[in-house]
Design a protein around this motif. Sequence first.
Motif, PDB file in Angstrom:
ATOM      1  N   GLU A 239       1.430   3.259 -10.390  1.00 59.43           N
ATOM      2  CA  GLU A 239       1.297   2.744  -9.026  1.00 59.43           C
ATOM      3  C   GLU A 239       1.096   1.230  -9.041  1.00 59.43           C
ATOM      4  OE1 GLU A 239      -2.007   3.490  -5.606  1.00 59.43           O
ATOM      5  OE2 GLU A 239      -1.078   5.254  -6.497  1.00 59.43           O
TER       6      GLU A 239
ATOM      7  N   ASN B 248      -0.089  -1.894  -6.187  1.00 59.25           N
ATOM      8  CA  ASN B 248      -0.626  -2.192  -4.856  1.00 59.25           C
ATOM      9  C   ASN B 248      -0.811  -3.696  -4.705  1.00 59.25           C
ATOM     10  OD1 ASN B 248      -1.252   0.581  -3.850  1.00 59.25           O
ATOM     11  ND2 ASN B 248      -2.498   0.588  -5.693  1.00 59.25           N
TER      12      ASN B 248
ATOM     13  N   ASN C 171       4.422   4.154  -5.534  1.00 51.46           N
ATOM     14  CA  ASN C 171       4.079   4.901  -6.736  1.00 51.46           C
ATOM     15  C   ASN C 171       5.259   5.734  -7.210  1.00 51.46           C
ATOM     16  OD1 ASN C 171       3.928   7.598  -5.447  1.00 51.46           O
ATOM     17  ND2 ASN C 171       2.180   6.703  -4.397  1.00 51.46           N
TER      18      ASN C 171
END
Length: 156
Positions: free
Chosen positions: A58, A60, A44
């Motif tokens: 961010e 992921n 992030n």
Amino acid sequence: MKKLLFVACMIFISASAFAQGKTTWGVHGNYMIDSPSNFGVGANFGYELADNLRGVAEFNYFLKKDDVSYWNVEANVEYLFHIGENFTIYPLAGLDVTGAKISWEDGSTSKTKMGLNIGAGIEYAMSKDLSLKAEYNYKTQYDGWSVISFGIVMPF
């Protein structure tokens, strides 16, 4: 949907360009609480937009489990409550784009959805250059799913 994501990213970048605040970056591990309950990794970038207000972008990636893998990109706003010298707690809310890929023997299929992201987190400053972070996020796509993250945050 691509236009909406582009506009959201441009707003976030524009706000960051004109704000004057602390910039952070971090890395973390994730655990998806809901099925398929798999682990992931992420990174992030945060920027303090104003006193006690931080914007965070961010990314992921959730490892493949039961032939399914996920990724997500999110842009959140966090309101920071500084508790004492070392602790910070915050609620967060933002936009989230999640992709899912299902693979099988003869091929694969994928789907991408946009939704909302809400949650809360806590940071503990170990020094001026390193903080530990724990965070809970609820994402509205795919009938809703929850993620717990643990990681580090560093200013630059």
